[in-house]
Design a protein around this motif. Sequence first.
Motif, PDB file in Angstrom:
ATOM      1  N   THR A 146      32.202  34.947  38.772  1.00  0.00           N
ATOM      2  CA  THR A 146      32.926  34.718  37.521  1.00  0.00           C
ATOM      3  C   THR A 146      33.556  36.019  37.056  1.00  0.00           C
ATOM      4  N   ARG A 147      34.731  35.888  36.413  1.00  0.00           N
ATOM      5  CA  ARG A 147      35.468  37.050  35.906  1.00  0.00           C
ATOM      6  C   ARG A 147      35.612  38.125  36.975  1.00  0.00           C
ATOM      7  N   GLU A 148      36.020  37.721  38.157  1.00  0.00           N
ATOM      8  CA  GLU A 148      36.137  38.644  39.281  1.00  0.00           C
ATOM      9  C   GLU A 148      37.439  39.445  39.186  1.00  0.00           C
ATOM     10  N   PRO A 149      37.364  40.787  39.113  1.00  0.00           N
ATOM     11  CA  PRO A 149      38.580  41.617  39.068  1.00  0.00           C
ATOM     12  C   PRO A 149      39.408  41.415  40.331  1.00  0.00           C
ATOM     13  N   LEU A 150      40.695  41.158  40.165  1.00  0.00           N
ATOM     14  CA  LEU A 150      41.545  40.893  41.321  1.00  0.00           C
ATOM     15  C   LEU A 150      42.300  42.122  41.804  1.00  0.00           C
ATOM     16  N   ALA A 151      42.341  43.177  41.013  1.00  0.00           N
ATOM     17  CA  ALA A 151      43.046  44.388  41.450  1.00  0.00           C
ATOM     18  C   ALA A 151      42.468  44.906  42.760  1.00  0.00           C
ATOM     19  N   LYS A 152      41.150  44.848  42.897  1.00  0.00           N
ATOM     20  CA  LYS A 152      40.512  45.347  44.117  1.00  0.00           C
ATOM     21  C   LYS A 152      40.725  44.420  45.304  1.00  0.00           C
ATOM     22  N   ARG A 153      41.254  43.220  45.046  1.00  0.00           N
ATOM     23  CA  ARG A 153      41.468  42.244  46.116  1.00  0.00           C
ATOM     24  C   ARG A 153      42.950  42.087  46.454  1.00  0.00           C
ATOM     25  N   THR A 154      43.789  42.973  45.946  1.00  0.00           N
ATOM     26  CA  THR A 154      45.214  42.952  46.268  1.00  0.00           C
ATOM     27  C   THR A 154      45.620  44.314  46.811  1.00  0.00           C
ATOM     28  N   THR A 155      46.608  44.333  47.686  1.00  0.00           N
ATOM     29  CA  THR A 155      47.034  45.594  48.292  1.00  0.00           C
ATOM     30  C   THR A 155      47.778  46.485  47.302  1.00  0.00           C
ATOM     31  N   LEU A 156      48.325  45.904  46.232  1.00  0.00           N
ATOM     32  CA  LEU A 156      49.010  46.698  45.215  1.00  0.00           C
ATOM     33  C   LEU A 156      48.041  47.317  44.216  1.00  0.00           C
ATOM     34  N   ARG A 157      46.825  46.781  44.151  1.00  0.00           N
ATOM     35  CA  ARG A 157      45.754  47.304  43.290  1.00  0.00           C
ATOM     36  C   ARG A 157      46.075  47.197  41.796  1.00  0.00           C
ATOM     37  N   VAL A 158      46.694  46.074  41.407  1.00  0.00           N
ATOM     38  CA  VAL A 158      46.910  45.808  39.985  1.00  0.00           C
ATOM     39  C   VAL A 158      46.503  44.371  39.707  1.00  0.00           C
ATOM     40  N   GLY A 159      46.307  44.045  38.429  1.00  0.00           N
ATOM     41  CA  GLY A 159      46.037  42.662  38.038  1.00  0.00           C
ATOM     42  C   GLY A 159      44.709  42.484  37.337  1.00  0.00           C
ATOM     43  N   GLY A 160      44.612  41.420  36.549  1.00  0.00           N
ATOM     44  CA  GLY A 160      43.405  41.107  35.805  1.00  0.00           C
ATOM     45  C   GLY A 160      42.408  40.324  36.639  1.00  0.00           C
ATOM     46  N   ALA A 161      41.532  39.582  35.942  1.00  0.00           N
ATOM     47  CA  ALA A 161      40.418  38.904  36.610  1.00  0.00           C
ATOM     48  C   ALA A 161      40.690  37.416  36.815  1.00  0.00           C
ATOM     49  N   ALA A 162      39.956  36.850  37.782  1.00  0.00           N
ATOM     50  CA  ALA A 162      39.940  35.400  37.991  1.00  0.00           C
ATOM     51  C   ALA A 162      38.796  34.807  37.193  1.00  0.00           C
ATOM     52  N   ASP A 163      39.016  33.661  36.558  1.00  0.00           N
ATOM     53  CA  ASP A 163      37.914  32.981  35.867  1.00  0.00           C
ATOM     54  C   ASP A 163      36.790  32.689  36.848  1.00  0.00           C
ATOM     55  N   LEU A 164      37.124  31.987  37.919  1.00  0.00           N
ATOM     56  CA  LEU A 164      36.162  31.671  38.981  1.00  0.00           C
ATOM     57  C   LEU A 164      36.772  32.069  40.319  1.00  0.00           C
ATOM     58  N   PHE A 165      36.061  32.894  41.059  1.00  0.00           N
ATOM     59  CA  PHE A 165      36.506  33.305  42.386  1.00  0.00           C
ATOM     60  C   PHE A 165      35.580  32.642  43.404  1.00  0.00           C
ATOM     61  N   VAL A 166      36.157  31.889  44.347  1.00  0.00           N
ATOM     62  CA  VAL A 166      35.347  31.128  45.300  1.00  0.00           C
ATOM     63  C   VAL A 166      35.822  31.388  46.729  1.00  0.00           C
ATOM     64  N   GLU A 167      34.851  31.663  47.605  1.00  0.00           N
ATOM     65  CA  GLU A 167      35.122  31.877  49.029  1.00  0.00           C
ATOM     66  C   GLU A 167      34.303  30.847  49.808  1.00  0.00           C
ATOM     67  N   PRO A 168      34.883  29.671  50.110  1.00  0.00           N
ATOM     68  CA  PRO A 168      34.131  28.607  50.776  1.00  0.00           C
ATOM     69  C   PRO A 168      33.682  29.021  52.180  1.00  0.00           C
ATOM     70  N   GLN A 169      32.543  28.465  52.595  1.00  0.00           N
ATOM     71  CA  GLN A 169      32.014  28.761  53.924  1.00  0.00           C
ATOM     72  C   GLN A 169      32.612  27.856  54.993  1.00  0.00           C
ATOM     73  N   THR A 170      32.955  26.621  54.623  1.00  0.00           N
ATOM     74  CA  THR A 170      33.438  25.639  55.595  1.00  0.00           C
ATOM     75  C   THR A 170      34.628  24.864  55.040  1.00  0.00           C
ATOM     76  N   GLU A 171      35.305  24.141  55.924  1.00  0.00           N
ATOM     77  CA  GLU A 171      36.382  23.260  55.477  1.00  0.00           C
ATOM     78  C   GLU A 171      35.834  22.180  54.546  1.00  0.00           C
ATOM     79  N   GLY A 172      34.615  21.718  54.829  1.00  0.00           N
ATOM     80  CA  GLY A 172      33.986  20.722  53.959  1.00  0.00           C
ATOM     81  C   GLY A 172      33.800  21.255  52.552  1.00  0.00           C
TER      82      GLY A 172
END
Length: 314
Positions: A32-58
């Motif tokens: 929750t509230r995951e900063p997105l600047a560290k997840r972009t190559t430009l290193r700018v931007g605010g946070a995501a409400d919910l950040f999700v990285e699914p394990q499977t297609e299901g």
Amino acid sequence: MTTLDPTLNCDRLATLAHGLRALLTPGTEIRTREPLAKRTTLRVGGAADLFVEPQTEGDLGLLLGWSADHGLPVTVLGRGSNLVVRDGGIRGVVLSLAHEGLSRIEVDGTRLRCGAGARLKAVSNEARKAGLTGLEFLEGIPGSVGGALRMNAGAMGSETFKSVERLRFMGPAGEVSDLAVSEVAVEYRCCPLLKTHIALGAVFVGQPATPEEIRARMDQFNTKRWTTQPPQPSAGCTFKNAPALPTGKLVDELGLKGTHIGGAMVSGLHGNFIVNLGNATARDVLALIEKVKQCALDERGIELQTEVEILGED
């Protein structure tokens, strides 16, 4: 159905995250509230409400259904290149397919079956190990297979869909499809289908070659890349090429190299790159984009179109 309140507090987000964790496999990452600047190559931007990285297609299919039931918009992030996230961040669910379960690369003769989360550099290197040429251009693109498919990313005179045989993708309701590339409409820096569907992976095709030939080609591309592109954080090329001439050359002719607003600057090495000098905000970057666009329009009558995607809220 619940709807997303733009002022969602931490307790509400925690409740949503808890419910989602109970639905998906334990290996799925949820923040929750995951900063997105560290997840972009430009290193700018605010946070995501919910950040999700699914394990499977299901998991991905369940996530899409759960998000729809809760009225939450879903944004696919990829590896964060070719992207400007606004300073207010992104509401709802931000989705990444970087989990190992969705990033596999399997070599089958002259074909590579690649998950959407696979890094392009890894695809290029696996092709090299298998003695396959034609995919060397992917090495220097700092993104994932899914992002490259969505944007039909290109470099060194080639582009993604020229090397793709089949595309696997998921629809908004979680349905999975597989199409030959001849059945998929593709444009310059865009695959329209993937604006409404999520790329799950692709089958790339290479051609047999000797290790020496492949290494020489990779070295040639790397030399060109590191002598013509800036080392500072960037989102890659900011604008699509203008019809009459490359945008980098246009920006150079307009005398805009080195122009900066706050911590964002037009690269002195390549005019189509806006770089982060270390303290840039998304607001700085977007203001500089508008300045370049206005100058091109006023001085040459050229309406530049952004190649980077701009997401989120101010």
